[in-house]
Design a protein around this motif. Sequence first.
Motif, PDB file in Angstrom:
ATOM      1  N   ARG A 172       0.807  -1.208   0.000  1.00 15.15           N
ATOM      2  CA  ARG A 172       0.000   0.000   0.000  1.00 15.15           C
ATOM      3  C   ARG A 172       0.846   1.265   0.000  1.00 15.15           C
ATOM      4  N   TYR A 173       1.916   1.257   0.777  1.00 14.04           N
ATOM      5  CA  TYR A 173       2.786   2.431   0.882  1.00 14.04           C
ATOM      6  C   TYR A 173       4.233   1.966   1.047  1.00 14.04           C
ATOM      7  N   PHE A 174       5.134   2.945   1.007  1.00 12.22           N
ATOM      8  CA  PHE A 174       6.536   2.727   1.337  1.00 12.22           C
ATOM      9  C   PHE A 174       6.906   3.675   2.471  1.00 12.22           C
ATOM     10  N   ILE A 175       7.605   3.152   3.473  1.00 15.43           N
ATOM     11  CA  ILE A 175       8.108   3.977   4.564  1.00 15.43           C
ATOM     12  C   ILE A 175       9.605   4.188   4.345  1.00 15.43           C
ATOM     13  N   GLY A 176      10.055   5.409   4.504  1.00 12.57           N
ATOM     14  CA  GLY A 176      11.467   5.729   4.360  1.00 12.57           C
ATOM     15  C   GLY A 176      12.008   6.354   5.635  1.00 12.57           C
ATOM     16  N   ALA A 177      13.070   5.770   6.184  1.00 13.44           N
ATOM     17  CA  ALA A 177      13.760   6.319   7.354  1.00 13.44           C
ATOM     18  C   ALA A 177      15.111   6.843   6.898  1.00 13.44           C
ATOM     19  N   GLN A 178      15.434   8.071   7.301  1.00 10.54           N
ATOM     20  CA  GLN A 178      16.651   8.711   6.831  1.00 10.54           C
ATOM     21  C   GLN A 178      17.476   9.204   8.012  1.00 10.54           C
ATOM     22  N   VAL A 179      18.790   9.121   7.859  1.00  5.25           N
ATOM     23  CA  VAL A 179      19.725   9.610   8.882  1.00  5.25           C
ATOM     24  C   VAL A 179      20.835  10.371   8.177  1.00  5.25           C
ATOM     25  N   ASP A 180      21.117  11.566   8.659  1.00  8.49           N
ATOM     26  CA  ASP A 180      22.233  12.359   8.147  1.00  8.49           C
ATOM     27  C   ASP A 180      23.527  11.819   8.755  1.00  8.49           C
ATOM     28  N   VAL A 181      24.370  11.192   7.931  1.00  9.74           N
ATOM     29  CA  VAL A 181      25.626  10.601   8.404  1.00  9.74           C
ATOM     30  C   VAL A 181      26.828  11.351   7.843  1.00  9.74           C
ATOM     31  N   SER A 182      26.659  12.646   7.599  1.00 10.20           N
ATOM     32  CA  SER A 182      27.758  13.439   7.050  1.00 10.20           C
ATOM     33  C   SER A 182      28.964  13.444   7.980  1.00 10.20           C
ATOM     34  N   GLY A 183      28.714  13.377   9.290  1.00  7.47           N
ATOM     35  CA  GLY A 183      29.818  13.375  10.248  1.00  7.47           C
ATOM     36  C   GLY A 183      30.668  12.123  10.137  1.00  7.47           C
ATOM     37  N   LEU A 184      30.053  10.982   9.854  1.00  8.62           N
ATOM     38  CA  LEU A 184      30.824   9.755   9.689  1.00  8.62           C
ATOM     39  C   LEU A 184      31.733   9.841   8.473  1.00  8.62           C
ATOM     40  N   VAL A 185      31.232  10.464   7.410  1.00 10.70           N
ATOM     41  CA  VAL A 185      32.044  10.613   6.200  1.00 10.70           C
ATOM     42  C   VAL A 185      33.176  11.602   6.442  1.00 10.70           C
ATOM     43  N   LYS A 186      32.883  12.676   7.126  1.00 14.88           N
ATOM     44  CA  LYS A 186      33.907  13.699   7.388  1.00 14.88           C
ATOM     45  C   LYS A 186      35.044  13.148   8.230  1.00 14.88           C
ATOM     46  N   ASP A 187      34.711  12.316   9.219  1.00 11.29           N
ATOM     47  CA  ASP A 187      35.720  11.778  10.130  1.00 11.29           C
ATOM     48  C   ASP A 187      36.258  10.422   9.695  1.00 11.29           C
ATOM     49  N   CYS A 188      35.800   9.918   8.535  1.00  9.24           N
ATOM     50  CA  CYS A 188      36.228   8.591   8.057  1.00  9.24           C
ATOM     51  C   CYS A 188      36.011   7.547   9.143  1.00  9.24           C
ATOM     52  N   ALA A 189      34.876   7.613   9.818  1.00  8.43           N
ATOM     53  CA  ALA A 189      34.629   6.795  11.000  1.00  8.43           C
ATOM     54  C   ALA A 189      34.411   5.332  10.626  1.00  8.43           C
ATOM     55  N   ASN A 190      35.021   4.451  11.414  1.00 10.41           N
ATOM     56  CA  ASN A 190      34.815   2.999  11.303  1.00 10.41           C
ATOM     57  C   ASN A 190      35.097   2.471   9.906  1.00 10.41           C
ATOM     58  N   MET A 191      36.014   3.119   9.188  1.00  8.76           N
ATOM     59  CA  MET A 191      36.370   2.658   7.852  1.00  8.76           C
ATOM     60  C   MET A 191      37.841   2.995   7.614  1.00  8.76           C
ATOM     61  N   GLU A 192      38.697   2.057   7.986  1.00  7.42           N
ATOM     62  CA  GLU A 192      40.139   2.281   7.918  1.00  7.42           C
ATOM     63  C   GLU A 192      40.607   2.506   6.490  1.00  7.42           C
ATOM     64  N   SER A 193      40.047   1.778   5.527  1.00  3.67           N
ATOM     65  CA  SER A 193      40.462   1.951   4.138  1.00  3.67           C
ATOM     66  C   SER A 193      40.199   3.367   3.661  1.00  3.67           C
ATOM     67  N   PHE A 194      39.069   3.933   4.034  1.00  3.54           N
ATOM     68  CA  PHE A 194      38.737   5.291   3.616  1.00  3.54           C
ATOM     69  C   PHE A 194      39.642   6.295   4.309  1.00  3.54           C
ATOM     70  N   ARG A 195      39.965   6.054   5.575  1.00  9.41           N
ATOM     71  CA  ARG A 195      40.864   6.958   6.290  1.00  9.41           C
ATOM     72  C   ARG A 195      42.230   6.997   5.613  1.00  9.41           C
ATOM     73  N   ARG A 196      42.713   5.856   5.197  1.00  2.48           N
ATOM     74  CA  ARG A 196      44.018   5.810   4.519  1.00  2.48           C
ATOM     75  C   ARG A 196      43.964   6.566   3.200  1.00  2.48           C
ATOM     76  N   LEU A 197      42.882   6.383   2.448  1.00  2.00           N
ATOM     77  CA  LEU A 197      42.758   7.060   1.161  1.00  2.00           C
ATOM     78  C   LEU A 197      42.736   8.568   1.342  1.00  2.00           C
TER      79      LEU A 197
END
Length: 614
Positions: free
Chosen positions: A330-355
């Motif tokens: 009948r419908y679609f429910i969408g849940a959204q979270v702003d995770v810009s801080g995780l990207v900025k700090d390269c959080a929990n992703m060692e490969s991205f931090r190295r890059l």
Amino acid sequence: MEFRGRAGSRQGQGHHRNVAFLPHVPPQSPFTVDSSPKSRPGSRGESERSYRTDITSLQPLQPKWLDDQIEPLNEENLDPGSFDLVAPAEKGLRQYSLETRSEQLFSTEHLREIFDDPDLLLQFTGYLNTYKPSSVPILIYYLDSVKALKAISYANAVAEALDPLKGFDFTATRPKETGNTDLEEKARLAFDALVREELPAYITHAYIQTVSLSIQRRITGTLPSHLRDASEGLAEVFCLTDPSRPDNPIVFSSEEFHRTTQYGMDYVIGRNCRFLQGPKTNPFSVRRIREKIEAGQEHCEVFLNYRRDGSPFMNLLMCAPLCDSRGTIRYFIGAQVDVSGLVKDCANMESFRRLVHKSETSESGQDELPPVKSKDELKELSQMFNLEEMDTVRRFGGSMQKENQEEMKPDNFRGGNWSKPRVLLSSGSPEGNANYGGPSHPTGQLSGIYENYLLVRPYPSLRILFASPTLRVPGMLQSPFMSRIGGSNRTREGLTQALAEGRGVTAKVKWVTKHDSEGRNRWIHCSPLIGSNGAIGVWMVVIVDDEASVAPHRRFKIAPPVDPKFGRSTTANNKWDDSGSLRGFALAHGGREGSIRSHDEMEGSGSAYSLRID
């Protein structure tokens, strides 16, 4: 500039109000990261690190964008002839760009960083093997293609080492180098497919782990105070779309959705969510979302969206179909979270931090050239061997170079480990049966902490309209929501009054089921979704277990095996307490008791009409 959207004039609520949607810049929040060896980036336990962390190592999901502290200068700090009003900018200060960081996050270079480290590659391949087994063939195809290319490279190195022989004219010229451009192109295309489809799913899986923990702590009231502003609007940004209408438009949305996107209700209602897309939005992400919705399946995606003022934010979207009692979507429910801080700090992703570190070092001109290493083609080729190939090399390698070669039978190694396949042990998902990015089916299940949710009609009906698969038991749909709420009358009356007044409410309740009339402790987080007329159309109710009140032996211990011959039992080894799961974490750090508190006393949901009932 102020953007206003019509949020008041709720029917039957008895109050009117206007909500201003302003760009929100949360104050800088200090936080510390656990630097113990078990949580050091790049370790094999990185997939469990987000669960084995204490509250001080939670990551701020939303960043403080203004890194440059601009403060007016006092008169006594100025030279008499100075024209400065603020302190001069520091030399070498670079402007941070989320768009650039987003392109790096989903880039070919990022995946190459993963493939260049055996530990990181093991985590990536382990994720595909566990959650996306259908993608394993393309991974094997790429690895075998690279192995073949390295074999060609080794053959060329051997041929290049051939020395001319006196008396044999045909050895005077070196053989031509062998190549396979077609194989190189196929390997490139296979790697591009991994970058396009599997890398985003892997990143989404990692971010869901971090976000789920933060949302759980926010709902249960145990989120550290210094992270509340950096986690603004958690579990409150929702929208509801109607696929039966042309272009699947938004029909209801929460106030936090408008505050996050800066678009007013008059603009949002009746439009497809694509108005949040912009110049750097990944088109492959958009395609995947569209295909999953058309197929009626749930989906999770991390991609770049844009607010009304043009500022980008990294959006973690989790959407699922809502089915009626006959299974019709009948419908679609969408849940959204702003995770810009995780990207900025390269959080929990060692490969991205190295890059990012390599990129920033290269831009600043501080990179040092690594020492030149001699190329060893055989070493590079042998690193690609699987266990079967390694067994063959071990048993037969060098047999033509030995003066006294003994016959080597395959049985010689039967007692060893060379013929045994490698065993990959995985802790699995934190919720046991949660599906983070795996093969999706039209079940209507959201990811992470949104595993348990209800859609409830507004007061006075308060009937359950839709439910997540985990709660969709016979008799659940169209049943009274308050019939599921047990416990004290004070809690029930406070919850009913909040829902009647249209206030977002978080409450610790006794959740009653058919087989448990006393009920077990659970947290419910209720957010109203508003329609075009300003009235509440439906309540989104997220339900979180209060594991602190559940005895460990009731939920986490394995039943001991019984020996029928001797009638003795052996207690199974229970490792849930230190497995690093979200439930184990919640068990060790329980919620707190209290009384009804106003919005200012909790964490600041952005609504002046929020209650918390403990």
